[in-house]
Motif scaffolding. Structure first.
Motif, PDB file in Angstrom:
ATOM      1  N   SER A   7       2.495  11.741  -8.770  1.00 24.09           N
ATOM      2  CA  SER A   7       1.202  11.091  -8.988  1.00 24.09           C
ATOM      3  C   SER A   7       1.097   9.817  -8.142  1.00 24.09           C
ATOM      4  O   SER A   7       2.118   9.213  -7.780  1.00 24.09           O
ATOM      5  CB  SER A   7       1.062  10.714 -10.463  1.00 24.09           C
ATOM      6  N   ASP A   8      -0.144   9.417  -7.867  1.00 24.19           N
ATOM      7  CA  ASP A   8      -0.379   8.187  -7.103  1.00 24.19           C
ATOM      8  C   ASP A   8       0.265   6.986  -7.776  1.00 24.19           C
ATOM      9  O   ASP A   8       0.869   6.144  -7.123  1.00 24.19           O
ATOM     10  CB  ASP A   8      -1.891   7.920  -6.996  1.00 24.19           C
ATOM     11  N   LEU A   9       0.127   6.964  -9.106  1.00 26.79           N
ATOM     12  CA  LEU A   9       0.626   5.809  -9.869  1.00 26.79           C
ATOM     13  C   LEU A   9       2.119   5.587  -9.647  1.00 26.79           C
ATOM     14  O   LEU A   9       2.561   4.487  -9.325  1.00 26.79           O
ATOM     15  CB  LEU A   9       0.391   6.046 -11.373  1.00 26.79           C
ATOM     16  N   LEU A  10       2.892   6.656  -9.824  1.00 24.53           N
ATOM     17  CA  LEU A  10       4.346   6.518  -9.665  1.00 24.53           C
ATOM     18  C   LEU A  10       4.737   6.334  -8.201  1.00 24.53           C
ATOM     19  O   LEU A  10       5.677   5.607  -7.891  1.00 24.53           O
ATOM     20  CB  LEU A  10       5.077   7.717 -10.264  1.00 24.53           C
ATOM     21  N   ALA A  11       4.008   7.006  -7.323  1.00 20.83           N
ATOM     22  CA  ALA A  11       4.307   6.869  -5.891  1.00 20.83           C
ATOM     23  C   ALA A  11       4.118   5.412  -5.475  1.00 20.83           C
ATOM     24  O   ALA A  11       4.932   4.860  -4.730  1.00 20.83           O
ATOM     25  CB  ALA A  11       3.399   7.784  -5.083  1.00 20.83           C
ATOM     26  N   LYS A  12       3.049   4.791  -5.990  1.00 20.09           N
ATOM     27  CA  LYS A  12       2.794   3.374  -5.662  1.00 20.09           C
ATOM     28  C   LYS A  12       3.909   2.500  -6.212  1.00 20.09           C
ATOM     29  O   LYS A  12       4.392   1.590  -5.563  1.00 20.09           O
ATOM     30  CB  LYS A  12       1.455   2.940  -6.265  1.00 20.09           C
ATOM     31  N   LYS A  13       4.296   2.799  -7.448  1.00 25.15           N
ATOM     32  CA  LYS A  13       5.351   2.019  -8.090  1.00 25.15           C
ATOM     33  C   LYS A  13       6.660   2.136  -7.279  1.00 25.15           C
ATOM     34  O   LYS A  13       7.382   1.158  -7.094  1.00 25.15           O
ATOM     35  CB  LYS A  13       5.558   2.546  -9.518  1.00 25.15           C
ATOM     36  N   ALA A  14       6.944   3.355  -6.807  1.00 23.83           N
ATOM     37  CA  ALA A  14       8.149   3.567  -5.989  1.00 23.83           C
ATOM     38  C   ALA A  14       8.055   2.730  -4.712  1.00 23.83           C
ATOM     39  O   ALA A  14       9.032   2.101  -4.293  1.00 23.83           O
ATOM     40  CB  ALA A  14       8.297   5.046  -5.657  1.00 23.83           C
ATOM     41  N   HIS A  15       6.863   2.702  -4.130  1.00 28.56           N
ATOM     42  CA  HIS A  15       6.652   1.935  -2.904  1.00 28.56           C
ATOM     43  C   HIS A  15       6.926   0.451  -3.145  1.00 28.56           C
ATOM     44  O   HIS A  15       7.569  -0.217  -2.336  1.00 28.56           O
ATOM     45  CB  HIS A  15       5.211   2.149  -2.428  1.00 28.56           C
ATOM     46  N   ILE A  16       6.457  -0.035  -4.301  1.00 22.60           N
ATOM     47  CA  ILE A  16       6.676  -1.451  -4.656  1.00 22.60           C
ATOM     48  C   ILE A  16       8.177  -1.737  -4.785  1.00 22.60           C
ATOM     49  O   ILE A  16       8.660  -2.812  -4.458  1.00 22.60           O
ATOM     50  CB  ILE A  16       5.939  -1.805  -5.982  1.00 22.60           C
ATOM     51  N   GLN A  17       8.931  -0.726  -5.236  1.00 19.20           N
ATOM     52  CA  GLN A  17      10.389  -0.885  -5.367  1.00 19.20           C
ATOM     53  C   GLN A  17      11.090  -0.896  -4.011  1.00 19.20           C
ATOM     54  O   GLN A  17      12.298  -1.032  -3.930  1.00 19.20           O
ATOM     55  CB  GLN A  17      10.980   0.291  -6.173  1.00 19.20           C
ATOM     56  N   GLY A  18      10.297  -0.661  -2.961  1.00 15.65           N
ATOM     57  CA  GLY A  18      10.898  -0.616  -1.630  1.00 15.65           C
ATOM     58  C   GLY A  18      11.339   0.795  -1.264  1.00 15.65           C
ATOM     59  O   GLY A  18      12.066   1.000  -0.301  1.00 15.65           O
TER      60      GLY A  18
END
Ligand code: AMP
Length: 440
Positions: A10-21
């Motif tokens: 999902s976009d939500l988790l993908a974004k969160k992963a991106h924030i984690q680097g």
């Protein structure tokens, strides 16, 4: 498009992963994520450090996020050690709230009451070690009827630690209508057997351990046993290493080494099985927070530790099981970052070195520091003599003499090195007698 979204996340988790680097999915994530999202059981052979937690946690969270009518807990993640469970749980805490999901951590050594209170809130995800989970079962503070996803992380380690009866008991309590994922660093016969019991038509994902350690520069130094503490100290100081994780085989070596480094003024602590759980967690956290420069850990205590951006690990001795070598050096060079692994091998370690090289299918770079050249030359000569000697029995006198010889010669070499060191200004790289690669 975000690469995680391409894999079906999902976009939500993908974004969160991106924030984690997490810019790109790691190989295990690329392979496991789509299979899990398709609802398949999975047998994954992957090391800690490969990004395996994200590989199972993200798709599971996404899947349960889309099924709001589930009975909780719906996800059960089992880990062999408290440290590993804590790390898993920290990932749950990072990702679950984005989907309004929550988790509970059930590990020993901390208050069971607080855990019970947490379970009363009906979290979707439970991360547990087998022993404490069964305590909760006995005290009826957890029910398994809602479990839809079961993950066994570091399953090989769980078997090594004798958790099979506990695992069997837990499996017997879980509903059969569930998706099961089995993660293991090795694919042994026992893991095969467990997979047969646990999984139904699983997808097999295997991440080659040798490739995983390819980003780690590995150097083996030949160091006499008695010189290892001093060599380690010089290695840290002369290379200005900011943080080092040092592995030892035995608890007592870890404790001794930590004491010795403390006397030399280092901020250091030891992580081994004799410490209480609370102490172990505190020490680990304090290393993660960079309050400790050196952490000395045994294989068991360190299994699965996740420390971000750890540039250097040192094997103070070589492990008996060559797989442990891969686990140890896997603490550095994590998820694509470059790492450096130094190993100290005394003359006793040579057969362990051969076993490691056999497993890695390559020869390691072995350096004999100048100061120890004489010492090892004598030992090598002795070995050669022994190998080629047609006469198995020597007279007693000769044996004793040759046994004493290397010590004498080493003392001489040692004095020579000390002279050299004393002549040079202390602290700078020039004052170092050993040849070391540049550390950045
Ligand atoms: P694990 O193998 O799950 O213990 O993960 C090892 C480390 O890799 C952890 O610090 C993760 O935060 C990090 N990690 C996981 N996935 C990625 C990714 N896709 N990109 C970069 N780092 C990652």
């Amino acid at each position: 498009m975000n690469k995680f979204v391409e894999l079906g996340l999902s976009d939500l988790l993908a974004k969160k992963a991106h924030i984690q680097g997490w810019r790109e999915p790691t190989p295990i994530q690329q392979k496991a994520l789509p299979a899990i999202l398709q609802g398949r059981d999975l047998l994954a052979i992957a090391q800690t450090g490969s990004g395996k937690t994200g590989a199972f946690l993200l798709p599971i969270l996404d899947a349960i996020g889309k099924k709001p009518a589930l009975q909780n807990p719906a996800v059960l993640i089992l880990a062999p050690t408290r440290e590993l469970a804590l790390q898993l749980y920290q990932n749950v805490e990072i990702f679950a709230p984005s989907l309004s999901l929550s988790g509970a951590l059930l590990i020993g050594g901390v208050s069971i009451l607080r855990q019970k209170e947490k379970l009363m809130e009906r979290p979707e995800v439970v991360v547990a070690t087998p022993g404490r989970l069964l305590d909760h079962v006995r005290q009826k503070s957890i029910g398994f009827s809602g479990i839809r996803y079961l993950v066994l992380d570091e399953a090989d380690r769980m078997l090594d630690m004798g958790f099979l009866p506990d695992i069997k008991k837990i499996l017997s309590l879980c509903p059969t209508n569930r998706q099961s994922l089995l993660f293991s660093a090795t694919l042994s016969d026992e893991i095969h057997l467990l997979a047969q019991k646990l999984l139904s038509k699983p997808v097999l994902v295997e991440i080659n351990a040798n490739r995983d350690v390819a980003s780690i520069r590995q150097v083996v130094y030949r160091v006499p046993e008695s010189e290892k503490p001093r060599f380690l100290r010089d290695l840290i100081v002369d290379n200005a290493l900011e943080q080092v994780l040092v592995f030892t085989r035995q608890k007592r070596t870890a404790a001794f080494l930590a004491d010795s480094l403390k006397k030399d003024g280092f901020t250091v602590d030891a992580l081994h099985g004799d410490k209480t759980q609370a102490a172990r967690l505190k020490i680990f956290q304090s290393f993660k927070d960079r309050h400790l420069r050196v952490l000395v850990a045994t294989d068991l205590a360190s299994r699965g530790l996740d420390i971000k951006e750890l540039p250097v690990v040192v094997n103070y001795d070589l492990p008996l099981d060559p797989h442990d070598y891969i686990h140890r050096i896997g603490r550095t060079g994590r998820a694509g970052a470059e790492g450096l692994a130094y190993s100290f091998a005394s003359d006793k370690d040579s057969y362990r070195l051969s076993a490691i090289e056999k497993l890695l299918k390559k020869k390691l770079e072995v350096v004999t520091p100048e100061v120890f050249e004489d010492f090892f030359e004598t030992i090598d000569e002795k070995k050669k003599l022994k190998e080629h000697s047609a006469q198995p029995f020597k007279d007693k006198k000769t044996t004793l003499k040759s046994r004493r010889a290397p010590i004498k010669r080493f003392d001489k070499a040692h004095d020579k090195a000390k002279e050299k060191r004393d002549r040079k200004p202390s602290g700078g790289k020039d004052s170092f007698d050993y040849i070391l690669p540049e550390f950045e």
